[in-house]
Scaffold this motif. Structure first.
Motif, PDB file in Angstrom:
ATOM      1  N   ALA A  60       0.823  -1.209   0.000  1.00 18.61           N
ATOM      2  CA  ALA A  60       0.000   0.000   0.000  1.00 18.61           C
ATOM      3  C   ALA A  60       0.856   1.258   0.000  1.00 18.61           C
ATOM      4  CB  ALA A  60      -0.941  -0.022   1.200  1.00 18.61           C
ATOM      5  N   ARG A  61       1.874   1.300   0.846  1.00 16.99           N
ATOM      6  CA  ARG A  61       2.703   2.501   0.929  1.00 16.99           C
ATOM      7  C   ARG A  61       3.549   2.696  -0.326  1.00 16.99           C
ATOM      8  NH1 ARG A  61       4.760   1.418   6.970  1.00 16.99           N
ATOM      9  NH2 ARG A  61       4.378  -0.680   6.202  1.00 16.99           N
ATOM     10  N   TRP A  72       3.289  13.315   0.998  1.00 19.83           N
ATOM     11  CA  TRP A  72       1.944  12.896   1.394  1.00 19.83           C
ATOM     12  C   TRP A  72       1.950  12.425   2.846  1.00 19.83           C
ATOM     13  CZ3 TRP A  72       1.395   7.810   2.926  1.00 19.83           C
ATOM     14  CH2 TRP A  72       2.368   6.903   2.488  1.00 19.83           C
ATOM     15  N   GLN A  73       0.805  12.537   3.485  1.00 19.59           N
ATOM     16  CA  GLN A  73       0.709  12.226   4.913  1.00 19.59           C
ATOM     17  C   GLN A  73      -0.305  11.116   5.143  1.00 19.59           C
ATOM     18  OE1 GLN A  73      -0.193  15.858   6.987  1.00 19.59           O
ATOM     19  NE2 GLN A  73       1.881  16.672   6.764  1.00 19.59           N
ATOM     20  N   ARG A  74       0.101  10.196   5.972  1.00 19.25           N
ATOM     21  CA  ARG A  74      -0.772   9.070   6.324  1.00 19.25           C
ATOM     22  C   ARG A  74      -1.760   9.496   7.400  1.00 19.25           C
ATOM     23  NH1 ARG A  74       1.721   3.237   8.195  1.00 19.25           N
ATOM     24  NH2 ARG A  74      -0.231   2.246   8.882  1.00 19.25           N
ATOM     25  N   ILE A  75      -2.990   9.011   7.299  1.00 17.97           N
ATOM     26  CA  ILE A  75      -4.051   9.379   8.235  1.00 17.97           C
ATOM     27  C   ILE A  75      -4.145   8.331   9.339  1.00 17.97           C
ATOM     28  CG2 ILE A  75      -6.516   9.842   8.486  1.00 17.97           C
ATOM     29  CD1 ILE A  75      -4.908  11.904   6.869  1.00 17.97           C
ATOM     30  N   GLU A  76      -4.220   8.783  10.562  1.00 22.05           N
ATOM     31  CA  GLU A  76      -4.445   7.879  11.695  1.00 22.05           C
ATOM     32  C   GLU A  76      -5.908   7.442  11.682  1.00 22.05           C
ATOM     33  OE1 GLU A  76      -3.032   5.673  14.847  1.00 22.05           O
ATOM     34  OE2 GLU A  76      -1.875   7.098  13.627  1.00 22.05           O
ATOM     35  N   LEU A  77      -6.145   6.140  11.661  1.00 16.97           N
ATOM     36  CA  LEU A  77      -7.495   5.608  11.502  1.00 16.97           C
ATOM     37  C   LEU A  77      -8.088   5.223  12.856  1.00 16.97           C
ATOM     38  CD1 LEU A  77      -6.832   3.346   8.392  1.00 16.97           C
ATOM     39  CD2 LEU A  77      -7.897   5.612   8.438  1.00 16.97           C
ATOM     40  N   ALA A 113      -4.344   8.103   3.068  1.00 15.93           N
ATOM     41  CA  ALA A 113      -3.431   9.253   3.077  1.00 15.93           C
ATOM     42  C   ALA A 113      -4.085  10.420   2.355  1.00 15.93           C
ATOM     43  CB  ALA A 113      -2.114   8.888   2.407  1.00 15.93           C
ATOM     44  N   HIS A 114      -3.581  11.609   2.641  1.00 18.85           N
ATOM     45  CA  HIS A 114      -3.986  12.781   1.867  1.00 18.85           C
ATOM     46  C   HIS A 114      -2.733  13.470   1.365  1.00 18.85           C
ATOM     47  CE1 HIS A 114      -3.177  16.048   4.912  1.00 18.85           C
ATOM     48  NE2 HIS A 114      -3.189  14.993   5.703  1.00 18.85           N
ATOM     49  N   ALA A 124      -6.468   9.445  -0.751  1.00 21.81           N
ATOM     50  CA  ALA A 124      -6.262   8.139  -1.375  1.00 21.81           C
ATOM     51  C   ALA A 124      -6.270   7.044  -0.322  1.00 21.81           C
ATOM     52  CB  ALA A 124      -4.938   8.113  -2.142  1.00 21.81           C
ATOM     53  N   ALA A 125      -6.845   5.904  -0.693  1.00 25.32           N
ATOM     54  CA  ALA A 125      -6.824   4.708   0.144  1.00 25.32           C
ATOM     55  C   ALA A 125      -6.276   3.564  -0.694  1.00 25.32           C
ATOM     56  CB  ALA A 125      -8.223   4.370   0.656  1.00 25.32           C
ATOM     57  N   ALA A 126      -5.330   2.811  -0.139  1.00 32.43           N
ATOM     58  CA  ALA A 126      -4.681   1.735  -0.881  1.00 32.43           C
ATOM     59  C   ALA A 126      -4.738   0.451  -0.072  1.00 32.43           C
ATOM     60  CB  ALA A 126      -3.237   2.102  -1.211  1.00 32.43           C
TER      61      ALA A 126
END
Length: 308
Positions: A60-61, A72-77, A113-114, A124-126
């Motif tokens: 994914a990354r 780009w920054q990863r979102i904490e879920l 991530a956004h 985006a979601a991967a």
């Protein structure tokens, strides 16, 4: 004491240098053409075989690195229940989950991530197929809902890269309920007029295909990606007919109108940027007020005619 092994060999190794350890993963074998590819050449080619063009699976990354602009920054879920059914087969589900989290370095099968694609802001979601086959759990459903809400909040298109075997059997009906949840998430994005783009990667099957993955405004796939609901063998046993060549592959689905386009990985970034630019045209400015029209007739030399 053996003086050769105890004294002579250490002296020789010191004189000529000890043998260097060679990493085992310098070469990768293409699963399609079986050619050996040097790891640096493979990374430079975005994990696409330079000999036959086979698109290998990536994490994914890695996919986000290939697609989004730098930074780009990863979102904490949000946290989801990890073992709601206390499922156990040969091993406990919670143990399988912890092992997958340790190997992948992420909480579940999706990374959100956004960032931007060539300056166009996106969310985006991967999916990561190496994480329990990219199966859809309660955590995956929560991740996609979070991605949709973030896209609406940031007024940005939502792009999802799918690579999944379907619903996660260890979560039973809870996993199946993520299908309508993800469909609702896509409606959230569409109702505010934002583009929802799906990139179908190898493989995309089961409940993911039967839910949000087929609801994109634009349906894209990588070359050779396997896309379907049930497996080809199950379908053949059900209909009792031989399936056509290339059935459930991206090119076959494109020829039969299921997909909008098949895009190579090296061209994906530029293609997505172009699509976002087309789908996010700036609103037309209001036309300026019309000036009063002048009469084209020449004025009379005698002045205006007297009123009757």
């Amino acid at each position: 004491m053996n003086w050769i092994s105890e004294w002579a060999l250490p002296k020789i190794k010191t004189l000529f240098g000890a043998p260097r350890e060679v990493p085992e993963n310098l070469w990768h074998k293409c699963p399609a053409c079986e050619q050996m590819v040097f790891h640096r050449d493979l990374e430079r080619n975005l994990h696409v075989c330079p000999h036959c063009g086979h698109h290998m699976r990536v994490g994914a990354r890695q996919r986000l690195d290939y697609t989004l602009d730098e930074g780009w920054q990863r979102i904490e879920l949000p946290k989801a229940p990890q073992d709601p059914l206390r499922f156990r087969d040969q091993r406990r589900y919670v143990d399988r989950l912890r092992e997958a989290q340790s190997k992948a370095g992420q909480e579940d099968a999706v990374v959100v991530a956004h960032g931007a694609i060539e300056g166009n802001r996106v969310v985006a979601a991967a999916f990561d197929f190496s994480f329990m086959g990219g199966s859809m759990s309660a955590g995956v459903g929560e991740a996609l809902v979070t991605a949709a809400r973030l896209a609406v909040l940031q007024d940005a298109p939502l792009i999802v890269f799918t690579a999944s075997g379907g619903a996660r059997m260890q979560e039973g009906a809870i996993s199946l309920m993520q299908m309508p949840r993800t469909v609702i998430a896509t409606r959230m994005v569409k109702e505010v007029g934002l583009p929802f783009i799906v990139v179908l990667c190898d493989p995309t099957t089961g409940g993911v295909t039967a839910s949000f993955a087929m609801l994109g405004d634009i349906q894209i796939a990588e070359p050779g990606a396997m896309i379907g609901f049930a497996g080809a063998r199950v379908i053949e046993q059900t209909v009792r007919e031989k399936l056509p060549e290339g059935f459930q592959r991206a090119e076959y689905l494109l020829a039969h109108g299921i997909l909008d386009m098949v895009v190579k990985r090296g061209e994906m970034r530029a293609t997505l940027a172009r699509l976002i630019g087309l789908l996010r045209l700036p609103e037309r400015q209001p036309a300026p007020a019309a000036e009063p029209m002048l009469s084209l007739a020449s004025p009379s030399p005698e002045g205006p005619a007297p009123a009757a």
